[in-house]
Scaffold this motif. Sequence first.
Motif, PDB file in Angstrom:
ATOM      1  N   SER A 118      -7.445  85.941  52.681  1.00 44.75           N
ATOM      2  CA  SER A 118      -8.493  86.628  51.916  1.00 44.75           C
ATOM      3  C   SER A 118      -8.030  86.857  50.485  1.00 44.75           C
ATOM      4  CB  SER A 118      -8.815  87.970  52.554  1.00 44.75           C
ATOM      5  OG  SER A 118      -9.193  87.804  53.874  1.00 44.75           O
ATOM      6  N   ASP A 177     -17.675  79.764  58.957  1.00 44.28           N
ATOM      7  CA  ASP A 177     -18.359  81.052  58.781  1.00 44.28           C
ATOM      8  C   ASP A 177     -18.722  81.379  57.351  1.00 44.28           C
ATOM      9  OD1 ASP A 177     -18.235  81.596  61.470  1.00 44.28           O
ATOM     10  OD2 ASP A 177     -16.261  82.516  61.327  1.00 44.28           O
ATOM     11  N   ASP A 197     -16.067  88.455  65.228  1.00 42.25           N
ATOM     12  CA  ASP A 197     -15.119  87.460  64.736  1.00 42.25           C
ATOM     13  C   ASP A 197     -14.142  88.156  63.773  1.00 42.25           C
ATOM     14  OD1 ASP A 197     -13.756  85.415  63.542  1.00 42.25           O
ATOM     15  OD2 ASP A 197     -15.502  84.136  63.246  1.00 42.25           O
ATOM     16  N   GLU A 198     -12.917  88.292  64.265  1.00 39.56           N
ATOM     17  CA  GLU A 198     -11.943  89.072  63.490  1.00 39.56           C
ATOM     18  C   GLU A 198     -11.632  88.462  62.131  1.00 39.56           C
ATOM     19  OE1 GLU A 198      -8.401  90.553  65.353  1.00 39.56           O
ATOM     20  OE2 GLU A 198      -9.433  90.626  67.271  1.00 39.56           O
ATOM     21  N   LEU A 199     -11.561  87.145  62.114  1.00 38.47           N
ATOM     22  CA  LEU A 199     -11.217  86.478  60.847  1.00 38.47           C
ATOM     23  C   LEU A 199     -12.281  86.723  59.795  1.00 38.47           C
ATOM     24  CD1 LEU A 199      -9.894  83.042  62.113  1.00 38.47           C
ATOM     25  CD2 LEU A 199      -8.579  84.887  61.108  1.00 38.47           C
ATOM     26  N   LEU A 200     -13.497  86.513  60.226  1.00 32.81           N
ATOM     27  CA  LEU A 200     -14.606  86.710  59.293  1.00 32.81           C
ATOM     28  C   LEU A 200     -14.689  88.174  58.867  1.00 32.81           C
ATOM     29  CD1 LEU A 200     -17.050  85.510  57.849  1.00 32.81           C
ATOM     30  CD2 LEU A 200     -18.411  85.994  59.855  1.00 32.81           C
ATOM     31  N   SER A 213     -12.303  90.284  58.714  1.00 28.99           N
ATOM     32  CA  SER A 213     -11.201  90.578  57.795  1.00 28.99           C
ATOM     33  C   SER A 213     -11.518  90.064  56.391  1.00 28.99           C
ATOM     34  CB  SER A 213      -9.929  89.928  58.339  1.00 28.99           C
ATOM     35  OG  SER A 213      -8.968  89.866  57.358  1.00 28.99           O
ATOM     36  N   LEU A 214     -12.061  88.863  56.346  1.00 30.54           N
ATOM     37  CA  LEU A 214     -12.405  88.259  55.048  1.00 30.54           C
ATOM     38  C   LEU A 214     -13.466  89.090  54.318  1.00 30.54           C
ATOM     39  CD1 LEU A 214     -11.750  85.299  53.721  1.00 30.54           C
ATOM     40  CD2 LEU A 214     -14.126  84.924  54.224  1.00 30.54           C
ATOM     41  N   PHE A 240     -12.108  92.430  53.080  1.00 32.99           N
ATOM     42  CA  PHE A 240     -11.343  92.311  51.834  1.00 32.99           C
ATOM     43  C   PHE A 240     -12.276  92.254  50.629  1.00 32.99           C
ATOM     44  CE2 PHE A 240      -9.077  90.087  48.523  1.00 32.99           C
ATOM     45  CZ  PHE A 240      -7.831  90.676  48.559  1.00 32.99           C
ATOM     46  N   ARG A 241     -13.281  91.415  50.763  1.00 30.35           N
ATOM     47  CA  ARG A 241     -14.218  91.213  49.650  1.00 30.35           C
ATOM     48  C   ARG A 241     -15.006  92.492  49.358  1.00 30.35           C
ATOM     49  NH1 ARG A 241     -16.282  90.085  45.493  1.00 30.35           N
ATOM     50  NH2 ARG A 241     -17.676  88.373  44.997  1.00 30.35           N
ATOM     51  N   LYS A 253     -12.957  95.136  47.777  1.00 25.60           N
ATOM     52  CA  LYS A 253     -12.760  94.787  46.369  1.00 25.60           C
ATOM     53  C   LYS A 253     -13.973  95.195  45.535  1.00 25.60           C
ATOM     54  CE  LYS A 253     -10.340  91.062  44.119  1.00 25.60           C
ATOM     55  NZ  LYS A 253     -10.120  89.634  44.009  1.00 25.60           N
ATOM     56  N   LYS A 255     -15.506  95.801  66.414  1.00 26.40           N
ATOM     57  CA  LYS A 255     -15.498  94.462  67.023  1.00 26.40           C
ATOM     58  C   LYS A 255     -16.613  94.287  68.048  1.00 26.40           C
ATOM     59  CE  LYS A 255     -10.616  94.521  66.770  1.00 26.40           C
ATOM     60  NZ  LYS A 255      -9.486  94.822  67.634  1.00 26.40           N
ATOM     61  N   PRO A 292     -23.475  80.131  57.848  1.00 30.20           N
ATOM     62  CA  PRO A 292     -22.272  80.638  57.204  1.00 30.20           C
ATOM     63  C   PRO A 292     -22.604  81.588  56.047  1.00 30.20           C
ATOM     64  CG  PRO A 292     -22.613  78.337  56.653  1.00 30.20           C
ATOM     65  CD  PRO A 292     -23.639  78.672  57.662  1.00 30.20           C
ATOM     66  N   ILE A 293     -21.819  82.623  55.967  1.00 31.18           N
ATOM     67  CA  ILE A 293     -22.106  83.673  54.985  1.00 31.18           C
ATOM     68  C   ILE A 293     -21.490  83.342  53.634  1.00 31.18           C
ATOM     69  CG2 ILE A 293     -21.697  86.102  54.412  1.00 31.18           C
ATOM     70  CD1 ILE A 293     -21.572  86.622  57.408  1.00 31.18           C
ATOM     71  N   ASN A 294     -22.278  83.573  52.619  1.00 35.70           N
ATOM     72  CA  ASN A 294     -21.716  83.512  51.271  1.00 35.70           C
ATOM     73  C   ASN A 294     -21.426  84.961  50.867  1.00 35.70           C
ATOM     74  OD1 ASN A 294     -21.120  83.217  48.597  1.00 35.70           O
ATOM     75  ND2 ASN A 294     -22.853  81.884  48.142  1.00 35.70           N
ATOM     76  N   PRO A 295     -20.152  85.347  50.805  1.00 39.59           N
ATOM     77  CA  PRO A 295     -19.842  86.748  50.520  1.00 39.59           C
ATOM     78  C   PRO A 295     -20.508  87.275  49.254  1.00 39.59           C
ATOM     79  CG  PRO A 295     -17.860  85.604  51.164  1.00 39.59           C
ATOM     80  CD  PRO A 295     -18.924  84.569  51.024  1.00 39.59           C
TER      81      PRO A 295
END
Lengths: 979, 120
Positions: free
Chosen positions: A65, A112, B12-15, B17-18, B21-22, B25, B34, B106-109
């Motif tokens: 990230s 994703d 989805d833990e990865l998503l 987490s991503l 973070f964003r 920020k 979860k 898919p998500i665009n943050p």
Amino acid sequence: MTRLTYKLPLINAPKIDTDLLWDMSVLFVGLAVVYFVAIFFYRNSLSKKAARVMQRKRELSPMISEFIFFEEDASKEETSNYINLKIEIRQLIKDDFNREILSEVLLDLRKDVSGDTQKRLFKLYQDLDLHTDAFAKLKSVRWEVVSTAIKDLTQMQVVEAYVLITKFINDKRATIRKQAEIAVVTLKYEGLSYFLDTTKHKISEWQQLKLLEVIRNREDYQPARFKAWLTSNNSFVVLFALRLIKFYNQNDANTSLIELIKHKNNQIKQEAIGCIKEFHVVEALETLKIVFWKSSTDIKISILDTIGSLGTKTDIEFLQLIEKKESNFYVKSKALSSINAIDPESVMPSIGILDTTNYKIPDDIKIPEVPVSIDNEINDSIELIEELDKVITDDISEENTEPIVKKQKLEEIEEQKIEKQPVKEDQVTEESILENVEVVKEQPADEISFDLIGLDFLPIVVDKVPTEKESIDANKALNTINHLSVIFEEVTPIDTNKKNRSSQREPEKSMEKEPQTDFTLKDLAFLPIVVESVEMQPTVAVQPEETPRSVDDMIVQFDVVSTEKEHIELTNSIAAITSLDQYNTVDIFNINVEFDEISITISEEQTINNIEVIEPNFLSTNIEEAEENLMDEISNDIPVTSPLYVEMNPKDEEKFREIINNIIDFENKEEVDEIIEEFENEVIDINFIPLVNDTEETIESIEAKSQSQNAKDDQLEESSEVNTDEAQIPNAILSEESLIPSEIVDLNSGEYIDQLLEDLSEMGDYRELPLLNEMLEDSTYSAVKERVKTIIIKFSEDVVQSAPFKPKMVVELKSFNVFEDLFRTCDSESKLILLNEMLAIGDKDDIDFLESLLHDSDEAIQHKAALVLEVIRLKFEEEVDSTILHTSNKKLTDTTTTEKELIASQKQVSKKQYDTLMNELEIKTSLDSFDIFELDFEFTEEESDDTDKEENSGQKTTQNYFMGPIGHLTNKIIEKLNG
Amino acid sequence: MEKNRLLLAEDDELLASLLNFRLEKEGYEVQISKDGREVKAQLKEQMPDIIVSDIMMPYFSGIELIDYVRKELNSDVPIIIISSAGNEENVLSAFELGANDFISKPINPSELIVRLKRII
């Protein structure tokens, strides 16, 4: 006789070797135990591995990230963290397990996320060299490994892999081949062409669909002219090309299409016929007729369908022939259907149809009269009108008043309907229908139109604020307007809502009693007052003194703030506003007006006649009458509501002069006086010009009006949204604080100067001498001067005692180097990685540090540092060269060719040298301009640079002059903190 | 300035987490759940300023979550639904139940940030 006895056992049971049985049992139990233990351990290990993978993924995901969302303009701290993280991740991916996990994480995330984040993900995948693993997998003999590798490379958009993957297009293993086909088409635009050119294998329908999907999802895809592949030896390619031609509507291959009708492959033939039908290739009809007789049933049906679609009456004969000769039922039916398609109802149903000519109707049976259709027509008309009306009226208001009229109208139509007698079928003619329908049409327009349709939804549009005259006209016209029932959809001010609602409920009543309530300027309260600036006239900032209570108040309470030369005329605006006042019910004071700056302009002619000039007292000009009025208000502790001029007593005047002296840094007093004079003559007399109108209303009358209005509008005053804080501002105009920025006041305050001098004496050194000298010159207070002098003496002594004065010392201070900082805590391996990073992002600032590394104890570091140093030097030289070349190209357009060649050759040599070094370091020179790792680590203080530039330029703007000392001090403190 | 509290319900833990973070920020205070049970527990503990929830979650789907928040908790906290492409029926149900917005995977943050800003 001897009697022999034989003893024969009846059952001879075999002897069971129990030992063996036991042994076997033990063996199998042992095996079972082993099996279960193995399963247990295997399962356990799998679980452990999964947990480990999960754990590692959790550890890696924040890192990823951070990498993905790292911005180039990040702070120092973030950049430092980023580099640390990068080193950490580099260490991590040395382990294969971690590499694998990292690849998995990135591939998972790819699904994703989208947009820019996805692009950064792709970049990261390649920057971490994870694609090299996939490259290695491509060499595997296991088809599933190769297939996965191709898939990964495709998903992560590794364009470099294109060449490697193209080799698999004709692979004998179908899975790999299909994966390779998709990869090739995905990775490059020309991939599809390459694939169609080279493939020798079958392209399945499913694969064709997948490929088509890939192409469709590509951005800005420019399809090739697919007719080029109609000549391919691979019939699957031809078929796919035909489908692509049809999909992209490429109708430039008609001749080829006609030829392909003759193809032996039925699929191609079918597809070609489909294209011909799609593109209306009429020339193909003859060929179709020829091909027809030797085709399969499906093709025949397609041909007949196409003839039916493209053919003319001349083709009917051919179709009839088919109908006669063809034995297949489907084909025959299709032929007939095609005939009907060309010439509708030329073929009528004939089989099973009975002859009715001989039928006789018994005399006692009467054929019932059919009540036709005028009724239906009228019904339809009524329904249509009802629906229309319902739709419109529902949207607008449920309490509409039209229904009475509407009902009458509908009743009339109903009556007409009832009066109509049923007619016989033979009596119904088109004319009669029209005649009856026109019953509705011919209704007078004034009866039908508005009442039935309802125009209530239409808003009232006022394109300008009415003038006085217009408003009178408007009053006259009100009766006419009142005939329209207007329902306002716009949200009206809160306090008027109830009125409006009640007026909607009883429109007729309200129209009679309060003719203006339906259309009053209250409802326009949401509109701001805009007075247009015509020319480039100076502006007057007008601020409200307090919540205005009436239009008149608003006019009176305008307070002049700005001091620019200008002519003011409010004639038009006042006329407009006073005309508004004629609508007594107008709630204009609920308007939340932003009085920031209203530009008021007037023509000069009107100004001369109408403007009553009021000048401030200190400029020896006064208007006694106006002053008297105001004095009354002041003496009664009433806030000044009409500050039409600025009063300034001699004391204030003196202060004002002082301020001017303090503010402006002029060489001599004469200049100051000159400015003040100018100010008196030109500026002041304009800024304090009163508000004027060309109507007959005087200021007094306006005030009187406002007072009477105040009593009426007390309630409105409370709800007014005008900011009362702002309304207090005008009084402040008389104080000096309002004339100069607050910072200046602070700067000159004794407290501030004391604090500054204290700080300087504590923290400062000889570098503060210029500032102190400046303060000494500027300061008017003797105490301050004394203190400044003491500090100067103190610092001067320091200079004498310390080393010789080096003004450049500040500049030569060693800048912060992030790599140097990191090197202190790194092991050798990390240092090498850092050197790689320096190679990528280092610049001339790193040269000193690199030179120091040349004496490192580790030879590897020495060697690498030397190489990196060389590269950075070359890079730096190249930058300088390019800058010089760029500037010289502009200046010396007539430079000789030899000189240019010389520069170019030098540059080429540098470039070659640079490339050689990069090769030696096994680093590829990136052609891509955007690199997530190519960061510009420029930690120099830009602010100080700017300050230096300003100082060098010798231009002192007013702002610089005021803020200069603060700026200098801040910069110096920052420099000190940075060491 | 007080940070906006955001509850991110994503299995989805990865998503997660991503996005976490964003979003952090961007100045949000993010809580990650979860599954549905965690979401419920967190909602009972403290109501966030906004909820971003995946439709497909273990124990408790996004649709159920909206229903729970709107009907049982009687809260009008803004809810953004994350749905997979081709899941239009669920999206419609979500809107019917009171979702404020939706974003598809898919998500665009960056898009998510814009949508959040629009709602808040």
